[in-house]
Design an enzyme around this catalytic site. Structure first.
Site, PDB file in Angstrom:
ATOM      1  N   SER A   1       0.069  36.363  26.389  1.00 51.19           N
ATOM      2  CA  SER A   1      -1.268  35.893  26.009  1.00 51.19           C
ATOM      3  C   SER A   1      -1.469  35.740  24.507  1.00 51.19           C
ATOM      4  CB  SER A   1      -2.318  36.837  26.582  1.00 51.19           C
ATOM      5  OG  SER A   1      -2.088  38.150  26.128  1.00 51.19           O
TER       6      SER A   1
ATOM      7  N   HIS B   1      -2.509  34.294  32.795  1.00 50.34           N
ATOM      8  CA  HIS B   1      -2.705  33.184  31.847  1.00 50.34           C
ATOM      9  C   HIS B   1      -1.959  31.923  32.261  1.00 50.34           C
ATOM     10  CE1 HIS B   1      -5.134  34.476  28.491  1.00 50.34           C
ATOM     11  NE2 HIS B   1      -4.562  35.666  28.556  1.00 50.34           N
TER      12      HIS B   1
ATOM     13  N   LYS C   1     -10.037  33.911  34.633  1.00 49.08           N
ATOM     14  CA  LYS C   1      -9.582  32.934  33.640  1.00 49.08           C
ATOM     15  C   LYS C   1      -9.730  31.517  34.213  1.00 49.08           C
ATOM     16  CE  LYS C   1      -7.071  36.130  30.786  1.00 49.08           C
ATOM     17  NZ  LYS C   1      -6.372  37.353  31.226  1.00 49.08           N
TER      18      LYS C   1
HETATM   19  C1  LIG Z   1      -6.495  38.803  31.330  1.00 49.37           C
HETATM   20  C2  LIG Z   1      -5.317  39.476  31.828  1.00 49.37           C
HETATM   21  C3  LIG Z   1      -5.422  40.568  32.681  1.00 49.37           C
HETATM   22  C4  LIG Z   1      -6.748  41.191  33.024  1.00 49.37           C
HETATM   23  O1  LIG Z   1      -7.464  40.391  33.897  1.00 49.37           O
HETATM   24  P1  LIG Z   1      -8.918  40.864  34.335  1.00 49.37           P
HETATM   25  O2  LIG Z   1      -9.116  40.238  35.662  1.00 49.37           O
HETATM   26  O3  LIG Z   1      -9.858  40.366  33.299  1.00 49.37           O
HETATM   27  O4  LIG Z   1      -8.906  42.356  34.391  1.00 49.37           O
HETATM   28  C5  LIG Z   1      -4.259  41.104  33.205  1.00 49.37           C
HETATM   29  N1  LIG Z   1      -3.044  40.621  32.876  1.00 49.37           N
HETATM   30  C6  LIG Z   1      -2.905  39.594  32.030  1.00 49.37           C
HETATM   31  C7  LIG Z   1      -1.539  39.073  31.706  1.00 49.37           C
HETATM   32  C8  LIG Z   1      -4.034  38.986  31.472  1.00 49.37           C
HETATM   33  O5  LIG Z   1      -3.891  37.988  30.622  1.00 49.37           O
END
Ligand SMILES: *Cc1c(COP(=O)(O)O)cnc(C)c1O
Length: 396
Positions: free
Chosen positions: A183, A211, A242
Site C-alpha cells: 500500500s 489494495h 476500498k
Molecule cells: C486497508 C487494508 C487492510 C484493512 O482493511 P479494513 O477493512 O479497513 O480493516 C488490510 N490489509 C491491507 C493490505 C489493507 O490495505
C-alpha cells in the site's frame, strides 16, 4: 497518578509534532467522491481515497443500501452465529467466492479483523508463517496472535523467500503470506514466483488483496488475475472498505475447510458484530456491477497510466507501481507535510506519509487514482504538483 502519565504523553506528543509526523484529520462535509467539500469551506479534488472505482457514492450502491435499510433495518445487534446473519450476508459471501474463483467466504467487520483472526485458529507452534516484510499491520498483528513460528522475507525478494522456506522446512505446515499490492509503494507481489516456490517447498499461499481487488488485473480480480493464477491461493483476504464501495467490512475467501474452521474458531468473527445488512446489500451490488461491465476498471487503468506518465515526464521521483497507487518520493517528512499542505491550498487533497507508516527517510506523498477522476481532474492535479514541486525545489 494521572499527572505523571499526562506529562509523559505530552512530551511524546510534542516529539511526534517536532518530527513532522503528527497526523491531523481534515473534515469532509460532503459525500466521498473525486470532488469533496471540507469544513473549511474549501472544495478540493480528492487524490487520497481508496475509492478506486468511484463506488463510495455511486447511486446504484446507495440505492441498494437504502432499500436494504427499509427492508432489513439498521443494525443486526448480534454476531453472525447467534442471530447476525441475513440473506444479504450469505449472498455477499457467495458473490465474493464467485468473484475470486474460490470455494467459500466468511465476512468480518473489517479486513483488519479478517487478518487478525486468520492465523491463530489454523496454526500452532509446529507450523511456520513466512511473511513479507512490508505486509499490512493487520497481518503482522494476526501473525503475532498465533503460536506459529515466524519467518520474514524482504519485500517481494524471492531469494530471501526461498531462504526462509528452507529455514522452515522442518515445520509441519508452511504458510506464505503477502499483500497483493503493497500500500505504500504500489508494487505487486510476484505471484507467479511465489506459487512456484510454494510448490517446491510445500507451502500454502495467503494473499491480502485489499489494495488490489477491483484494481489490478484486466477485470479487477487482483494479483491472481494479473499473474494468471486465479484459484491457486489457499486463502485470499480483502476489504469492502476500498474499491468495493468503501464503507466497512472485510472477508476471507478460499478453501472450504479453512473457511469452515474460521467460522468455528476465528475470534473476531465469533466475538464481534455482523456488518449491517445495508452494507452487505451494497456489497452485493458492487460485485454485481463489476461482473456486468469492465468499464470502471478500464477507466481506472487509463487514468493511472496517464497520471504516472505525466508525473515522470515532469521529473518527479515515482516508485515503480503496478496499481492505482502512485508514491511521489520526497524522503523528508517535513517536506512531505509542507508539500501536501501547499497542494491542498491549490485544491488537491493528498497526504504526506512518514514514519511510522513508512520507514524513516522514505517520506512521500501517496496519490491514489480513481475511475471517478476525469481527465480535467488529473490535469489539475499534475499542474499543481508541477507548480508546488518547482516552488519547493523538488523538481526543476
Ligand atoms: C486497508 C487494508 C487492510 C484493512 O482493511 P479494513 O477493512 O479497513 O480493516 C488490510 N490489509 C491491507 C493490505 C489493507 O490495505
Amino acid at each position: 497518578m494521572y499527572s505523571r502519565f499526562q506529562q509523559f504523553l505530552k512530551t511524546e506528543l510534542d516529539s511526534i509534532r517536532e518530527a513532522g509526523t503528527y497526523k491531523d484529520e481534515r473534515v469532509i462535509v460532503s459525500p466521498q467522491y473525486s470532488e469533496i467539500h471540507l469544513d473549511s469551506g474549501k472544495e478540493v479534488l480528492n487524490f487520497c481515497a481508496n475509492n478506486y472505482l468511484g463506488l463510495s457514492n455511486h447511486p446504484a450502491l446507495t440505492e441498494a443500501a437504502a432499500n436494504a435499510l427499509d427492508e432489513r433495518g439498521y443494525g443486526m445487534s448480534s454476531v453472525r452465529f447467534i442471530c447476525g446473519t441475513t440473506d444479504y450476508h450469505k449472498e455477499l459471501e457467495n458473490k465474493i467466492s464467485k468473484f475470486f474463483g474460490t470455494e467459500d467466504t466468511i465476512l468480518y467487520a473489517a479486513c483488519f479483523d479478517a487478518n487478525g483472526g486468520l492465523f491463530e485458529p489454523l496454526l500452532s507452534s509446529e507450523d511456520a508463517i513466512i511473511s513479507d516484510a512490508l505486509n499490512h499491520a493487520s497481518i503482522i498483528d494476526g501473525v503475532r496472535l498465533s503460536k506459529a513460528q515466524r519467518f520474514r522475507y524482504a519485500n517481494a525478494d524471492m531469494e530471501d523467500l526461498e531462504k526462509q522456506l528452507i529455514a522452515a522446512k522442518d515445520c509441519r505446515f508452511r504458510m506464505i503470506v503477502t499483500d497483493g499490492v503493497f500500500s505504500m509503494d504500489g508494487n505487486v507481489a510476484p505471484m507467479d514466483k511465489i506459487f512456484a516456490l510454494a510448490e517446491k517447498y510445500d507451502a500454502m499461499v495467503i494473499i491480502d488483496e485489499s489494495h488490489s481487488a477491483g484494481v489490478v488485473g484486466r477485470t479487477g480480480r487482483g494479483v491472481t488475475e494479473l499473474f494468471n493464477c486465479i484459484g491457486r491461493a489457499e486463502v485470499i483476504t480483502g476489504t469492502l472498505g476500498k474499491a468495493f464501495g468503501g464503507a466497512i467490512g472485510g472477508f476471507t475467501t478460499g478453501k472450504k475447510e479453512i473457511i469452515e474452521m474460521l467460522r468455528q474458531r476465528s475470534r473476531p468473527y465469533l466475538f464481534s458484530n455482523s456488518i449491517p445488512p445495508l452494507v452487505a446489500a451494497a456489497g452485493v451490488k458492487a460485485f454485481s456491477m463489476i461482473d456486468e461491465t469492465n468499464e470502471l476498471q478500464d477507466r481506472l487503468h487509463e487514468n493511472t497510466e496517464y497520471f504516472i506518465k505525466q508525473m515522470i515526464d515532469a521529473g518527479f521521483d515515482i516508485k515503480p507501481t503496478e496499481s492505482a497507487i502512485c508514491a511521489v518520493m520526497l524522503y523528508d517528512a517535513k517536506l512531505a507535510g509542507i508539500m501536501a499542505d501547499r497542494l491542498l491550498e491549490e485544491g488537491i487533497y493528498v497526504i504526506g506519509f512518514s514514519f511510522p507508516v513508512v520507514p524513516r527517510d522514505q517520506a512521500r506523498i501517496r496519490v491514489q487514482i480513481s475511475a471517478a477522476h476525469t481527465r480535467e481532474h488529473l490535469d489539475k492535479a499534475i499542474n499543481a504538483f508541477i507548480k508546488i514541486g518547482k516552488d519547493l525545489k523538488v523538481i526543476q
